[in-house]
Design a protein around this motif. Structure first.
Motif, short mmCIF file in Angstrom:
data_model
loop_
_atom_site.label_atom_id
_atom_site.label_comp_id
_atom_site.label_asym_id
_atom_site.label_seq_id
_atom_site.Cartn_x
_atom_site.Cartn_y
_atom_site.Cartn_z
N CYS A 44 43.57 65.44 60.61
CA CYS A 44 44.88 66.15 60.59
C CYS A 44 45.72 65.85 61.74
N ASP B 1 51.07 67.16 59.95
CA ASP B 1 50.54 67.72 58.81
C ASP B 1 50.70 69.26 58.82
N ASP C 131 51.46 65.52 50.61
CA ASP C 131 51.75 65.13 51.82
C ASP C 131 52.68 66.18 52.63
#
Length: 178
Positions: free
Chosen positions: A51, A79, A105
């Motif tokens: 991440c 993210d 995304d």
């Protein structure tokens, strides 16, 4: 014989936090209870080496670093975005909302705000039977920005945290400001 060690206290807390977050997304607008208050348990439950995350708070940024997640210098590169204060709506315009090809995304925005006070909202969409009315301490301008950014399937997931309470609002939820 294979044996699995029972979860330690930290793992049990992360599992309970993740479960509360999962159910808050499955039932948008329903209040769930986190294992502990604040954004720290969410960071522990969500983040791993794969991440990137951004935080507007130095303590949370330090916690992100301890998870092994990459710290994003800019909100647009993250993210997961953790905001203790939602002051700069202009900055939120840069949130990653995915693309038509890769809507997954899109970022997850986690903010602290009052639940049960503030702007009244009517929610509808998947996970909500009919409509659900809630009040959240986020400005009306935030919801206008969200509407611009969340052109389903693109958009961002939202968690609002108030102490141990959390409400999830996925990108698929329609939000009407009352």
């Amino acid at each position: 014989m294979l044996t699995v060690a029972p979860p330690d206290l930290e793992e049990a807390r992360s599992n309970a936090t993740f479960e509360a977050l999962m159910w808050s997304m499955a039932r948008p607008g329903e209040e769930r209870e986190l294992a502990e208050s604040g954004l720290a348990p969410i960071i522990e439950a969500f983040l791993d080496l794969e991440c990137t995350a951004y935080a507007d708070d130095a303590e949370l940024a330090g916690l992100i670093a301890r998870t092994g997640a990459e710290r994003a210098e800019a909100l647009a590169d993250a993210d997961h975005v953790f905001l203790v204060q939602l002051d700069g709506l202009i900055e939120l315009k840069a949130l990653n909302c995915g693309s038509a090809l890769y809507p997954d995304d899109g970022a997850t925005l986690v903010v602290t705000a009052a639940i049960g006070q503030g702007q009244r909202l009517r929610l509808s969409g998947p996970g909500i039977e009919g409509t659900r009315e809630i009040a959240l301490g986020l400005p009306a301008a935030f919801w206008a920005l969200r509407q611009k950014l969340c052109a389903y399937p693109q958009g961002f997931e939202l968690f609002v945290v108030d102490g141990r309470a959390v409400i999830g609002i996925p990108r698929s939820t329609q939000v009407e400001v009352l």
